[in-house]
Design a protein around this motif. Structure first.
Motif, short mmCIF file in Angstrom:
data_model
loop_
_atom_site.label_atom_id
_atom_site.label_comp_id
_atom_site.label_asym_id
_atom_site.label_seq_id
_atom_site.Cartn_x
_atom_site.Cartn_y
_atom_site.Cartn_z
N THR A 296 0.24 5.21 -0.90
CA THR A 296 -0.47 6.22 -0.11
C THR A 296 0.52 6.99 0.75
OG1 THR A 296 -0.86 4.82 1.80
CG2 THR A 296 -2.46 4.67 0.04
N SER B 45 0.83 -1.22 0.00
CA SER B 45 0.00 0.00 0.00
C SER B 45 0.85 1.25 0.00
CB SER B 45 -0.89 0.02 1.25
OG SER B 45 -1.60 -1.17 1.38
N GLU C 152 -10.90 1.27 5.48
CA GLU C 152 -10.28 1.88 4.30
C GLU C 152 -10.87 3.26 4.03
OE1 GLU C 152 -10.26 -0.71 0.95
OE2 GLU C 152 -8.57 -1.85 1.74
#
Lengths: 81, 397
Positions: free
Chosen positions: B32, B29, B111
């Motif tokens: 981000t 991830s 999320e």
């Protein structure tokens, strides 16, 4: 036997104590309970009543919980500043 | 600056090898900015051998004093996307059983309102949602309650009780751990959400002495399943274990029994059940041949803690045997008597095990109205907390 004090009266007295010690001393739930039993007397105030008063203070938003190593009851940030 | 991918040579070392790596998972991830800053701050901590998280303060949801752990970076200018990175603890279902739909919904909420990073599960047992900002706490809480979840404990309260999978999946369960943990959790919602104790108080429910929830090392109060009659034995299955060669009964079972209460003559296994300490070793080695007895209940232990403020403590036997049937009135009466005494006289951040050490087991038992029993003492006459009456000294003289 003396008349028991109301939840509202205990909550108000607790709030005064939290306000007067704000920034000087951290108070736990049991500190407030002991102070109220001493103030109103064992025959008028007990732990259960104090528990209800704390619940009222927290649910109304007049006080909040803080964590500084342990959990304490204090004024919300906007009220304390 | 923080949008640019950071160099993390030290963390990269943790990606090497065939085992799971939290760095590898985080990097999936890493597009981000939150994850970029998280990896950057962690790399910095590894370089400096110094943590850069502060925790505590006034963060939470309305009405609750637990369930949210305020967490802040002490380098907010360098890592602005994790300046606030609060943790939320969510009360897990009994035995950690979920539908895939429930898990998807939790992840969708996280999320949308948090970092998307979870820890399944924390050491107390909660679902841990890692990293959100103060303004997102109420929306997360609201959405979690809509799908039937609630926050767990944190701070000076009863922490989220946890239980092993118990009779749902395990044949050794000596009582219904799932029913017990659900009952205690529902009964003590106030103690869970409104911190009123000197420090944390953990309850763990283990179905048998294998103690899959590690309650002996962690819980202030452990409920460990046990039995008081004889171990059930299928003699033919014992002989089949011997014949198959998979178990050397003399070496692997009898000689590893802590009280040497078993003997094997090559055909028959004999157990002196009066000497059995319910360690589960023989049952674990020969599960088809041996099983716990039929008179089942639990042993209550008290006083374990991990080393945070003081050193670690393992728990001690408090009630040697009690049947575990709803509504668990005797246990709740005992629990409330302990909380009452400890809340009034415990020092700030003093766990109940430390409190017992300070005031003495004899005084503690007297105050909560529980009679001392020999099982509370590991070695007779060496426990400094129990004092023998004058009549016993006279008899010895």
């Amino acid at each position: 036997m003396a008349d028991p004090v109301s939840v509202e009266e205990v909550a108000a007295a607790m709030f005064d104590l939290v306000k007067s010690t704000y920034g000087k001393k951290n108070l736990k739930a049991m500190d407030l309970t002991k102070a109220m039993i001493e103030q109103f007397g064992e025959d008028r105030c007990d732990k259960q009543l104090c528990k209800q008063a704390i619940r009222q203070l927290i649910d109304s938003g007049k006080c909040t919980y803080s964590y500084v190593g342990g959990s304490y009851i204090t004024l919300p940030p906007e009220a304390g500043s | 600056m923080s949008e640019k991918k950071r160099e993390t040579p030290l963390l990269d070392e943790l990606e090497k090898g065939p085992w799971p790596s939290f760095v590898r998972e985080l990097k999936k991830s890493a597009d981000t900015p939150v994850i970029q800053d998280l990896l950057g701050q962690l790399e910095r901590s590894y370089e400096e051998h110094l943590g850069h998280w502060k925790h505590g303060g006034i963060v939470g949801v309305m009405g609750y004093g637990g369930g949210v752990i305020g967490r802040y970076s002490d380098l907010p200018e360098e890592f602005p996307h994790i300046a606030h990175f609060h943790t939320m603890r969510v009360n897990q279902p009994a035995g950690w059983f979920y539908t895939s739909d429930a898990l998807r919904k939790i992840c969708d909420i996280w999320e949308a309102h948090g970092s998307g990073i979870t820890n399944m599960h924390g050491s107390t047992g909660d679902i841990i949602l890692l990293g959100t900002t103060t303004d997102q706490l109420e929306p997360v809480f609201s959405k979690l309650t809509e799908i039937g979840f609630d926050l767990g404990g944190s701070g000076s309260d009863m922490r989220t009780p946890s239980a092993c999978c118990g009779p749902a999946r395990c044949e050794w369960a000596c009582y219904d751990t799932l029913a017990a943990v659900y009952d205690f959790t529902q009964s003590y919602q106030d103690e869970l959400h409104r911190p009123a104790f000197p420090y944390k108080y953990k309850l763990k429910f283990a179905g048998c002495p294998n103690d899959c929830v590690a309650s002996v090392a962690r819980a202030d109060m452990s409920f460990i399943g046990t039995w008081k009659d004889d171990i059930q034995m299928d003699a033919e299955q014992v002989r089949q274990y011997a014949a198959s060669g998979t178990v050397d009964i003399q070496k692997d079972v009898c000689e590893r029994c802590p009280t040497r209460c078993m003997s094997w003559d090559g055909t028959n296994l004999t157990i002196d059940n009066s000497e059995c300490v319910k360690c589960m070793h023989c049952i674990n080695v020969m599960p088809k041949a041996l099983r716990p007895g039929k008179e089942r209940g639990c042993t209550v232990l008290i006083g374990a803690k991990a080393p945070i403020v003081g050193g670690a403590l393992l728990s001690s036997v408090f009630v040697p045997f009690i049947e575990m049937e709803p509504p668990y009135s005797d246990l709740k009466e005992l629990l409330e008597a302990i909380w009452d005494l400890w809340s009034e006289h415990g020092k700030n951040r003093e766990r109940v095990g430390e409190f017992i050490q300070r005031v003495g087991l004899g005084n503690f038992l007297e105050q909560i109205g529980l009679e001392p029993v020999p099982e509370m003492i590991a070695h007779p006459r060496t426990n400094p907390y129990i004092f023998f009456g004058e009549e016993l000294h006279e008899k010895q003289a």
